[in-house]
Each structure stands twice: as C-alpha cells, then as structure tokens.
Write a protein that holds these residues in place. Structure first.
Motif, short mmCIF file in Angstrom:
data_model
loop_
_atom_site.label_atom_id
_atom_site.label_comp_id
_atom_site.label_asym_id
_atom_site.label_seq_id
_atom_site.Cartn_x
_atom_site.Cartn_y
_atom_site.Cartn_z
N ILE A 23 0.84 -1.20 0.00
CA ILE A 23 0.00 0.00 0.00
C ILE A 23 0.88 1.25 0.00
N ALA A 24 1.93 1.26 0.81
CA ALA A 24 2.85 2.40 0.85
C ALA A 24 3.51 2.61 -0.51
N LEU A 25 3.87 1.55 -1.18
CA LEU A 25 4.49 1.65 -2.50
C LEU A 25 3.51 2.25 -3.51
N ILE A 26 2.27 1.79 -3.49
CA ILE A 26 1.23 2.35 -4.38
C ILE A 26 1.08 3.85 -4.12
N LEU A 27 0.99 4.22 -2.86
CA LEU A 27 0.84 5.64 -2.51
C LEU A 27 2.03 6.46 -2.98
N ASN A 28 3.23 5.92 -2.86
CA ASN A 28 4.43 6.63 -3.32
C ASN A 28 4.40 6.85 -4.83
N VAL A 29 4.02 5.83 -5.57
CA VAL A 29 3.97 5.94 -7.04
C VAL A 29 2.90 6.95 -7.45
N LEU A 30 1.73 6.86 -6.84
CA LEU A 30 0.65 7.80 -7.17
C LEU A 30 1.02 9.23 -6.78
N GLU A 31 1.69 9.39 -5.66
CA GLU A 31 2.09 10.72 -5.20
C GLU A 31 3.15 11.34 -6.11
N LEU A 54 -7.48 12.27 -4.31
CA LEU A 54 -7.45 10.80 -4.23
C LEU A 54 -6.50 10.34 -3.13
N LEU A 55 -5.33 10.93 -3.06
CA LEU A 55 -4.36 10.54 -2.03
C LEU A 55 -4.87 10.84 -0.62
N ARG A 56 -5.59 11.92 -0.47
CA ARG A 56 -6.17 12.24 0.84
C ARG A 56 -7.11 11.12 1.28
N ILE A 57 -7.90 10.63 0.35
CA ILE A 57 -8.82 9.53 0.65
C ILE A 57 -8.04 8.25 0.95
N LEU A 58 -7.12 7.89 0.07
CA LEU A 58 -6.40 6.62 0.22
C LEU A 58 -5.55 6.60 1.49
N ARG A 59 -4.92 7.71 1.82
CA ARG A 59 -4.08 7.75 3.03
C ARG A 59 -4.90 7.60 4.30
N GLY A 60 -6.17 7.94 4.24
CA GLY A 60 -7.03 7.85 5.42
C GLY A 60 -7.71 6.50 5.59
N LEU A 61 -7.46 5.57 4.67
CA LEU A 61 -8.15 4.28 4.75
C LEU A 61 -7.56 3.36 5.79
N LYS A 62 -8.42 2.64 6.45
CA LYS A 62 -8.00 1.55 7.34
C LYS A 62 -7.81 0.31 6.47
N ARG A 63 -7.09 -0.66 6.99
CA ARG A 63 -6.78 -1.86 6.21
C ARG A 63 -8.04 -2.53 5.65
N ALA A 64 -9.10 -2.63 6.44
CA ALA A 64 -10.33 -3.27 5.97
C ALA A 64 -10.94 -2.51 4.79
N GLN A 65 -10.75 -1.21 4.75
CA GLN A 65 -11.29 -0.42 3.64
C GLN A 65 -10.55 -0.70 2.32
#
Length: 179
Positions: free
Chosen positions: A24-32, A124-135
């Motif tokens: 998940i961190a890798l995805i966020l880094n690429v998108l960011e 989009l990143l604001r939303i994704l960064r705020g997600l819990k694992r279950a989300q």
C-alpha cells in the motif's frame, strides 16, 4: 518507506494481488510522485513539442496526459463506489473511447490539464491515506463481470498503468524519471 525510482515491471512484480502495508505504501508513493514527474517531463518543452506526436503512430505528451487523466478518473470511480456503497456495481465505460469522447480534455491548455491532474491526485491521495486496512479490501464489481475487485486492486492497477506511461514518456523525451 523512502521514495525510490522503480520500473513498471519491478512495481508489478512487487505488488502482488494481496494488500500489505508495504505494498500500500508503494502504491501511494507511485501515485504521489506522478504529478511532479509529469511536471518535470513537460518542463522546457514548447507548445509545439507538447502537442506533436512523440513518434510515428504515437501520442503527443498532451494526448498522453489526457489519457492519464481519463484513466485516473475512471479508475478512481470504482474506489469511491466500493467505499460508499454496500454492493457497488460500476458501469462499463471505457476511459478514452467513451469518457474521453464526452469530456474532450484535449481542448484545454497543458497548464490547466496539469493543474487538474494535480488537484484530482491530491484529493485521491487524501482519501487513500485515510483508509483503514479493511477499507483497502472493500470491493466493487464491474458490470458484466462476476468477480469483485478491491480498492487495493484498483489503486494497484492505476499506479502500474501510470508508471508505465511515465516511463514511456521519459524514454521518448530522453529524460530520467528520478523521484
């Protein structure tokens, strides 16, 4: 996780279909990193260079950017549906043939397109960064497809797709995709 430059092939290999904190961190880094990379790749190019195809049968930088915007919009919509609805089904709307034909972002100036991409990505990143694992594991089904696909699946696909286009653009422009 530190920022790093990785290839599309390496990213695809590292991002298995099952979410983990590292993936998940890798995805966020690429998108960011995508907005800054687009800005860097377009830097120093004239309007003619931005709108001229980058090779025979190829898109121009501007057309590639509009393609990325269409795909990001269509690719983030299932994420939103999965997070908002109980049993979401996303209609089959092709990002470029259908959505692009309606939206016609090619008519906008490159600076407007980059600003729009940046704003949408920040949201989009604001939303994704705020997600819990279950989300990240919530899912949505595409119309006409039996299996459901998770938020993680859609974010993973978006990051791999964008990185592939960014690599391609960098190669054609003779630039590096440093972080």
């Amino acid at each position: 996780m530190t920022k790093e430059t990785t290839s599309k092939a390496a990213l695809h290999k590292r991002l298995s279909t099952q979410p983990s904190d590292e993936r998940i961190a890798l995805i966020l880094n690429v998108l960011e990193a995508a907005p800054a990379r687009l800005q860097m790749l377009s830097g120093g190019l004239s309007e003619a260079e931005l709108t001229t195809p980058l090779g025979a049968g190829e898109r121009s930088f501007k057309r590639d950017l509009t393609h990325l915007i269409y795909c990001a919009e269509r690719g983030s919509e299932p994420l939103f549906h999965a997070l908002l609805l109980k049993e979401p089904v996303v209609p089959r709307i092709h990002a470029e043939r259908d959505w692009g034909a309606l939206m016609r972002y090619e008519a906008f100036e490159i600076d407007e397109l980059l600003a729009y991409f940046n704003f949408r990505r920040a949201a989009l990143l604001r939303i994704l960064r705020g997600l819990k694992r279950a989300q990240w594991e919530r899912s949505v089904r595409r119309e006409g497809v039996k299996r459901s696909e998770s938020v993680y699946h859609w974010a993973r696909g978006l990051s791999v797709h964008e990185l592939g286009h960014l690599e391609d653009l960098a190669g054609k422009l003779g630039k590096s995709l440093s972080p």
